[in-house]
Design a protein around this motif. Structure first.
Motif, PDB file in Angstrom:
ATOM      1  N   SER A 124     -40.799   0.250  78.649  1.00 22.53           N
ATOM      2  CA  SER A 124     -40.821  -0.835  78.092  1.00 22.53           C
ATOM      3  C   SER A 124     -40.108  -1.911  77.687  1.00 22.53           C
ATOM      4  CB  SER A 124     -42.003  -0.757  76.937  1.00 22.53           C
ATOM      5  OG  SER A 124     -42.964  -1.581  76.688  1.00 22.53           O
ATOM      6  N   VAL A 125     -40.100  -2.254  78.953  1.00 25.13           N
ATOM      7  CA  VAL A 125     -38.671  -3.892  78.874  1.00 25.13           C
ATOM      8  C   VAL A 125     -39.190  -5.047  77.959  1.00 25.13           C
ATOM      9  CG1 VAL A 125     -37.724  -5.345  80.623  1.00 25.13           C
ATOM     10  CG2 VAL A 125     -38.128  -3.257  81.474  1.00 25.13           C
ATOM     11  N   GLY A 126     -39.034  -5.051  77.266  1.00 20.65           N
ATOM     12  CA  GLY A 126     -39.232  -6.101  76.719  1.00 20.65           C
ATOM     13  C   GLY A 126     -39.035  -7.861  77.302  1.00 20.65           C
ATOM     14  N   ILE A 127     -38.812  -9.100  75.978  1.00 18.75           N
ATOM     15  CA  ILE A 127     -38.695 -10.048  76.460  1.00 18.75           C
ATOM     16  C   ILE A 127     -37.210 -10.493  75.589  1.00 18.75           C
ATOM     17  CG2 ILE A 127     -41.187 -10.858  76.417  1.00 18.75           C
ATOM     18  CD1 ILE A 127     -40.609 -12.028  73.906  1.00 18.75           C
ATOM     19  N   GLU A 128     -36.366  -9.596  75.565  1.00 23.63           N
ATOM     20  CA  GLU A 128     -34.585 -10.289  75.248  1.00 23.63           C
ATOM     21  C   GLU A 128     -33.943 -10.914  76.869  1.00 23.63           C
ATOM     22  OE1 GLU A 128     -35.843  -6.039  73.286  1.00 23.63           O
ATOM     23  OE2 GLU A 128     -36.228  -6.934  75.042  1.00 23.63           O
ATOM     24  N   ASP A 129     -32.751 -11.051  75.594  1.00 25.44           N
ATOM     25  CA  ASP A 129     -32.245 -11.627  77.606  1.00 25.44           C
ATOM     26  C   ASP A 129     -31.888 -10.371  78.067  1.00 25.44           C
ATOM     27  OD1 ASP A 129     -29.605 -12.041  78.695  1.00 25.44           O
ATOM     28  OD2 ASP A 129     -29.740 -13.825  78.044  1.00 25.44           O
ATOM     29  N   ILE A 130     -32.200 -10.504  80.068  1.00 25.25           N
ATOM     30  CA  ILE A 130     -32.088  -9.694  80.732  1.00 25.25           C
ATOM     31  C   ILE A 130     -30.713  -8.854  80.163  1.00 25.25           C
ATOM     32  CG2 ILE A 130     -32.058 -11.298  82.274  1.00 25.25           C
ATOM     33  CD1 ILE A 130     -33.376  -7.243  81.966  1.00 25.25           C
ATOM     34  N   ASP A 131     -30.285 -10.033  80.555  1.00 20.97           N
ATOM     35  CA  ASP A 131     -28.127  -9.610  80.573  1.00 20.97           C
ATOM     36  C   ASP A 131     -28.251  -8.336  79.057  1.00 20.97           C
ATOM     37  OD1 ASP A 131     -27.606 -10.649  83.015  1.00 20.97           O
ATOM     38  OD2 ASP A 131     -27.232 -12.322  81.454  1.00 20.97           O
ATOM     39  N   ASP A 132     -28.558  -8.296  78.229  1.00 24.38           N
ATOM     40  CA  ASP A 132     -28.571  -7.226  77.375  1.00 24.38           C
ATOM     41  C   ASP A 132     -29.165  -6.164  77.350  1.00 24.38           C
ATOM     42  OD1 ASP A 132     -26.869  -9.524  75.948  1.00 24.38           O
ATOM     43  OD2 ASP A 132     -28.858  -9.848  75.006  1.00 24.38           O
ATOM     44  N   LEU A 133     -29.891  -6.141  78.203  1.00 28.10           N
ATOM     45  CA  LEU A 133     -31.071  -4.999  77.870  1.00 28.10           C
ATOM     46  C   LEU A 133     -30.298  -4.093  79.041  1.00 28.10           C
ATOM     47  CD1 LEU A 133     -34.875  -6.636  78.960  1.00 28.10           C
ATOM     48  CD2 LEU A 133     -33.694  -5.573  76.338  1.00 28.10           C
ATOM     49  N   ILE A 134     -30.115  -5.259  80.215  1.00 31.34           N
ATOM     50  CA  ILE A 134     -29.857  -4.113  81.659  1.00 31.34           C
ATOM     51  C   ILE A 134     -27.759  -3.664  81.215  1.00 31.34           C
ATOM     52  CG2 ILE A 134     -28.088  -4.519  83.312  1.00 31.34           C
ATOM     53  CD1 ILE A 134     -30.110  -6.242  84.581  1.00 31.34           C
ATOM     54  N   ALA A 135     -27.490  -4.293  80.147  1.00 33.22           N
ATOM     55  CA  ALA A 135     -26.041  -3.531  79.431  1.00 33.22           C
ATOM     56  C   ALA A 135     -26.436  -2.619  78.841  1.00 33.22           C
ATOM     57  CB  ALA A 135     -25.249  -4.644  79.059  1.00 33.22           C
ATOM     58  N   ASP A 136     -27.100  -2.413  77.900  1.00 35.09           N
ATOM     59  CA  ASP A 136     -27.816  -1.373  77.509  1.00 35.09           C
ATOM     60  C   ASP A 136     -27.547  -0.312  77.942  1.00 35.09           C
ATOM     61  OD1 ASP A 136     -28.010  -0.454  74.438  1.00 35.09           O
ATOM     62  OD2 ASP A 136     -30.408  -1.041  75.140  1.00 35.09           O
ATOM     63  N   ILE A 137     -28.885   0.397  79.244  1.00 36.11           N
ATOM     64  CA  ILE A 137     -29.041   1.002  80.138  1.00 36.11           C
ATOM     65  C   ILE A 137     -28.065   0.838  80.892  1.00 36.11           C
ATOM     66  CG2 ILE A 137     -31.057   1.339  81.617  1.00 36.11           C
ATOM     67  CD1 ILE A 137     -32.173   1.545  79.254  1.00 36.11           C
ATOM     68  N   ASN A 138     -27.390   1.008  80.803  1.00 35.55           N
ATOM     69  CA  ASN A 138     -26.543   0.611  81.554  1.00 35.55           C
ATOM     70  C   ASN A 138     -24.899   1.725  81.260  1.00 35.55           C
ATOM     71  OD1 ASN A 138     -24.415   0.929  84.309  1.00 35.55           O
ATOM     72  ND2 ASN A 138     -23.140  -0.687  83.132  1.00 35.55           N
ATOM     73  N   ALA A 139     -24.872   1.161  79.475  1.00 30.70           N
ATOM     74  CA  ALA A 139     -24.096   2.050  79.271  1.00 30.70           C
ATOM     75  C   ALA A 139     -24.444   3.273  78.665  1.00 30.70           C
ATOM     76  CB  ALA A 139     -23.533   1.201  77.842  1.00 30.70           C
ATOM     77  N   ALA A 140     -25.863   3.241  78.275  1.00 29.25           N
ATOM     78  CA  ALA A 140     -26.639   4.447  78.215  1.00 29.25           C
ATOM     79  C   ALA A 140     -26.617   5.606  79.129  1.00 29.25           C
ATOM     80  CB  ALA A 140     -27.924   4.586  77.716  1.00 29.25           C
ATOM     81  N   ILE A 141     -26.395   5.327  80.410  1.00 35.02           N
ATOM     82  CA  ILE A 141     -26.282   5.923  81.179  1.00 35.02           C
ATOM     83  C   ILE A 141     -25.404   6.317  82.044  1.00 35.02           C
ATOM     84  CG2 ILE A 141     -27.038   5.966  83.856  1.00 35.02           C
ATOM     85  CD1 ILE A 141     -28.950   4.455  83.969  1.00 35.02           C
ATOM     86  N   GLY A 142     -23.861   5.778  81.897  1.00 33.00           N
ATOM     87  CA  GLY A 142     -22.584   6.472  81.728  1.00 33.00           C
ATOM     88  C   GLY A 142     -22.372   6.301  82.211  1.00 33.00           C
TER      89      GLY A 142
END
Length: 379
Positions: free
Chosen positions: A361-379
């Motif tokens: 569920s993609v929220g309304i935070e800054d998208i750059d932070d969201l993408i960085a978070d998912i990218n780091a989690a995927i590894g």
């Protein structure tokens, strides 16, 4: 009236006694009567409450309907719709839907003699083939939870009207900002207002909206008699949430599109389920009946082991691992063990919901932070 104006003013009038611009929270269980049976329209708060009345009017307005009813949860609203039926009646439902709805149908209502037939509603011929004189209700989600499948509401409405059955659409994933099923021929719209309508993960509520006065009276009788009504504070919170629905949904859509494309281009992601891709099987229908594609999506990894999925689910910092959706904050979810755990594994797998599927569920935070978070989690 344009959407932004409608959402800000829906259901609200200045308080007649004080001029308060926000609907007051009428925190009362009963109302003083001038004489037995002589009152100002309110008798007992299970039956009526001014805060709830304002919200129910707002629900009707934002879904382009005539009547709205508020319930204590989305499941309670669904429960009320099924209580319109009698033993021996049949419901046709989507085979890809929210696990809580499936649990309610199979574990509660089947034992009371109501039968449920599950089909792939993305192909409306499947509905036309099995609908019969016993069918009193067709229940669809579009987009579906969590595989983002799309059903043609107008086409299904034509089938149900010819058969004399009701059509109820769970519009939770789209919200009224993106889709209005009554305009497309549906008889009832259901929302888990906990999600986008409330929008802040601080309230549990559901609603039904319809145009038919007789149907409204039947559902109001169920609401009043069974008592699954929300409290005034909860109604106030959803009224407040609706006022910003349009600006929140705009950002959910913007962020959702960027996240979906990021995931699709990620070397470790196998498949992304998001109805805004032009090659999505339901894209053409979604483009016709929706104003945008929202912030909900699911994906699988090329290493599709459950262990790898769990590692990703536990490695985010901005995305919170939690049930629910539609709040301003981003959530990550494992449907197989969370929202859809009540569906037997063989049924989930048959319908395409794998053990390793991850829902966002993609929220309304800054998208750059969201993408960085998912990218780091995927590894």
């Amino acid at each position: 009236m344009k959407l932004a104006t409608k959402y800000i003013h829906a259901g609200t009038e200045p308080d007649p006694s004080t001029g308060a611009i926000m609907t007051p929270i009428y925190q009362t269980s009963t109302y003083v009567q001038e004489a037995p049976g002589v009152n100002k329209g309110y008798e007992y708060a299970r039956s009526q409450n001014p805060t709830r009345k304002a919200l129910e009017e707002a629900y009707a307005q934002i879904e382009n309907g005539k009547f709205g009813l508020a319930f204590s949860s989305g499941v309670a609203a669904t429960d009320a719709v099924i209580k319109l039926l009698e033993p021996g009646d049949e419901v046709i439902a989507a085979n890809d839907m929210y696990g809580g709805t499936y649990r309610l149908f199979t574990k509660i209502f089947e034992k009371f003699g109501i039968s449920f037939r599950y089909v792939d509603t993305t192909n409306t011929d499947n509905i036309a083939t099995v609908i019969s004189a016993k069918t009193k209700l067709v229940w669809i989600e579009t987009p579906t939870n969590p595989l983002m499948n799309i059903t043609d509401i107008k086409a299904v409405a034509a089938i149900t009207k010819q058969a004399g059955a009701l059509l109820c659409v769970d519009n939770t994933f789209a919200s009224p900002y993106l889709q209005n099923p009554l305009d497309l021929g549906a008889d009832i719209v259901m929302h888990s207002a906990t999600k986008y309508l409330g929008g802040h993960s601080d309230v549990i509520q559901g609603c039904l909206v319809m145009n038919d006065a007789t149907l409204r009276e039947k559902l109001y009788f169920i609401q009043k008699s069974c008592g699954a009504v929300p409290g005034p504070m909860d109604c106030f919170l959803v009224l407040r949430g609706i006022k910003t629905l349009h600006i929140r949904m705009q950002r959910h859509c913007e962020n959702g599109e960027k996240m979906a494309n990021f995931l699709r281009n990620h070397p470790k992601v196998e498949k992304v389920y998001w109805c805004g891709f032009t090659d999505h099987p339901g894209y053409a229908v979604a483009s016709q009946q929706m104003r945008g594609f929202g912030g909900m999506m699911s994906f699988t990894l090329k290493d599709d082991s459950v262990e790898n999925a769990r590692r990703v689910l536990s490695s985010t910092h901005v995305f919170a691992l939690a049930e629910s959706l539609g709040g301003v904050e981003s959530l990550i979810n494992h449907p197989a063990s969370m929202t859809h755990a009540s569906i037997p594994r063989e049924e989930r797998i048959k319908n395409g919901l794998s053990d390793s599927l991850i829902r966002l569920s993609v929220g309304i935070e800054d998208i750059d932070d969201l993408i960085a978070d998912i990218n780091a989690a995927i590894g």
